[in-house]
Design a protein around this motif. Structure first.
Motif, PDB file in Angstrom:
ATOM      1  N   ASP A 126     -26.375 -78.447  -5.228  1.00 39.72           N
ATOM      2  CA  ASP A 126     -25.174 -78.494  -6.213  1.00 39.72           C
ATOM      3  C   ASP A 126     -24.579 -79.864  -6.220  1.00 39.72           C
ATOM      4  N   SER A 142     -26.615 -77.084 -10.242  1.00 40.54           N
ATOM      5  CA  SER A 142     -26.001 -76.078  -9.983  1.00 40.54           C
ATOM      6  C   SER A 142     -26.843 -74.969  -9.518  1.00 40.54           C
ATOM      7  N   MET A 147     -27.754 -77.791 -15.004  1.00 34.13           N
ATOM      8  CA  MET A 147     -26.670 -77.033 -15.829  1.00 34.13           C
ATOM      9  C   MET A 147     -26.861 -77.673 -17.234  1.00 34.13           C
ATOM     10  N   LEU A 251     -15.708 -79.150 -10.768  1.00 35.47           N
ATOM     11  CA  LEU A 251     -16.971 -78.614 -10.251  1.00 35.47           C
ATOM     12  C   LEU A 251     -17.256 -78.413  -9.148  1.00 35.47           C
ATOM     13  N   ASP A 252     -16.567 -78.971  -8.192  1.00 39.81           N
ATOM     14  CA  ASP A 252     -16.673 -79.276  -6.645  1.00 39.81           C
ATOM     15  C   ASP A 252     -18.054 -79.170  -6.237  1.00 39.81           C
ATOM     16  N   PRO A 253     -18.532 -80.239  -6.445  1.00 40.72           N
ATOM     17  CA  PRO A 253     -20.062 -80.335  -5.988  1.00 40.72           C
ATOM     18  C   PRO A 253     -20.103 -80.746  -4.587  1.00 40.72           C
ATOM     19  N   HIS A 254     -21.396 -80.429  -3.996  1.00 41.39           N
ATOM     20  CA  HIS A 254     -21.774 -81.028  -2.734  1.00 41.39           C
ATOM     21  C   HIS A 254     -21.624 -82.559  -2.494  1.00 41.39           C
TER      22      HIS A 254
END
Lengths: 314, 314
Positions: A126, A142, A147, A251-254
């Motif tokens: 992600d 994602s 995405m 989006l709260d990505p890693h």
């Protein structure tokens, strides 16, 4: 060994590569030509690059294009390819080369695929790649997959509005993030400071006229220890962090990977972005800090990702 | 018939519902209490609502909370629940009620689940619910599933920066979208216009002092045909459209559902947003227009979505 070819179409050049899909970071062959204007000329150039790469029987081909590419591999529009509109580029190239299917996607989306499969984001399911070049491109991964959005147009944060009083963008709107956080944005910011009487060392290096100041003058002066150049870069990195924080809030990505020409100066940019990002994210201090790292594939990322796309490894 | 209970925690009240999961739009029972301050008082209130709903054997329970809820159902922080930080609310409520597991998610994420499963977005697999209330909450549905992000914190576009010179936000940053496009944003915009000598009819309705102007005065005057009130609403809808366009550029959704208290005036707001959204999206004219529709579940959406969450129908 399954080989795969990919071509990255830029506003000024097309770069093609051949990779071994099991080791996407190693480019086996490459070829480049200048980008000409208009759909026919772009297709002719793509065919030339593909032939020069020497596609063997069974080698797949994919394309990365700077613009909105829909689910049918049609380029709807690209700000840097003004004479190429509603163009079924994949189908035209496939037909010219006698290939069955040539998948096409946005160039930064291809770069994201490459960096998260074999580059700086390897192992991350992600993540977001943000390519800071003349403009800003991006690709979102994602759950390990690109995405695309419903129509194929997801991943264009460069055109999110971040300042209603900001400068006009070639896209026709005002205050887009890429007006501030791209290579062009750094140049504009530096000229603003220079015209306000600051950045004396930079203006001198540019030949004495504030209008001639470019981003490279700032990075060179900053490397030589010029304090005001460091301050411009702090502000430039703040603008980068603003857009990244917006993406983190949504989006709260890693992990975020930064690529594009600006990241040629990764040593001057990345730490400054990291230092300012956390404070711009909702709930910072009560959530993990998002790692921000420099891309590792350099100018090859888009073409390598296009090759992965062509091999259906997206 | 499988029944499911859900409770939506708001800044001022907690609303609990019981639904039949096969027909989530029909609320069978409901109960509400005022929201008290502090983790213990919030848990006590939740237990009171759950008991008043009369949970039978086998009835599941889920909670929607306004804040950042992590993957372990812990509320990390919520701007409208200032004394509730790092609180394992689901575990505390489950323990008090003798239930095995009480899932917790962000309140707007719950509302998105409800609207896209049984409300205005039914049948849509890729959509965004944006709840325009005192602040702005949101929930993103991608491929039919809630997009949680890596830590559970995705879907907070209300705190994306859209104006570096904008007003301070209670979150501690400046120029967040919710300062402009929420109910509070409409009130602030109207007071700015009133203090600049405009909106005479609205100021009169508010008792003569521009400082007393509220959003409701504007919507009432606009309904009565006041031209300037319509112009304020045009500008307010532009701010809503700015953030929606940013979301479209990043996510490319099929449909956007607008909810929250502001959408009580859907007749005055939605058409104005639709009229301005397209022009703010990259490539408009060469891509489909994104439908924007008003939510249909009203104030029940968060609790209904919490019930779906509790029944593991997320």
């Amino acid at each position: 060994v399954p080989l795969a070819a990919g071509i990255d179409v830029g506003g000024t050049k097309m770069l093609g590569v051949v990779i071994d899909t099991e080791s996407p970071g190693d480019v086996l062959r490459q070829h480049r030509v200048a980008t000409a204007r208009g759909t026919d000329a772009v297709v002719t150039g793509l065919v030339e690059v593909a032939r020069a790469l020497g596609l063997d029987e069974g080698t797949t081909l994919g394309l990365g294009i700077p613009g909105l590419v829909d689910d049918n591999d049609v380029l709807r529009m690209g700000p840097n390819l003004p004479d190429v509109v509603d163009a079924p580029i994949g189908r035209l190239v496939a037909s010219a080369l006698g290939l069955g299917h040539v998948p096409v996607d946005n160039d930064a989306t291809c770069a994201a695929l490459a960096e998260f499969r074999g580059g700086a984001g390897i192992g991350v399911d992600d993540g977001i790649l943000v390519a800071l070049g003349t403009g800003i491109g991006a690709g979102i991964i994602s759950g390990g997959r690109i995405m695309h959005g419903v129509h194929g147009f997801a991943g264009e944060p460069g055109h999110m509005l971040v300042d209603p009083n900001g400068p006009m963008c070639p896209c026709g709107r005002r205050g887009c993030w890429e007006r501030f956080a791209s290579g062009s944005g750094l140049g504009r910011l530096a000229r603003e400071w220079a015209e306000a009487g600051r950045l004396g060392a930079v203006v001198a290096a540019a030949g004495g006229d504030p209008d001639d100041v470019k981003g490279e003058h700032v990075t060179e002066a900053a490397r030589a220890g010029d304090r005001e150049s460091g301050e411009v870069l702090d502000r430039f990195a703040w603008w980068i962090a603003v857009g990244l924080a917006n993406l983190v809030n949504i989006l709260d990505p890693h992990t975020i990977v930064l690529g594009g020409g600006v990241i040629g100066a990764a040593d001057l940019i990345v730490d400054r972005v990291v230092a300012q990002l956390d404070g711009l994210v909702l709930g910072s201090g009560r959530r993990p800090t998002v790692p921000v790292v420099a891309a590792s594939m350099g100018e090859h990322a888009g073409a390598v990702g296009a090759a992965l796309l062509g091999a259906h490894l997206d």
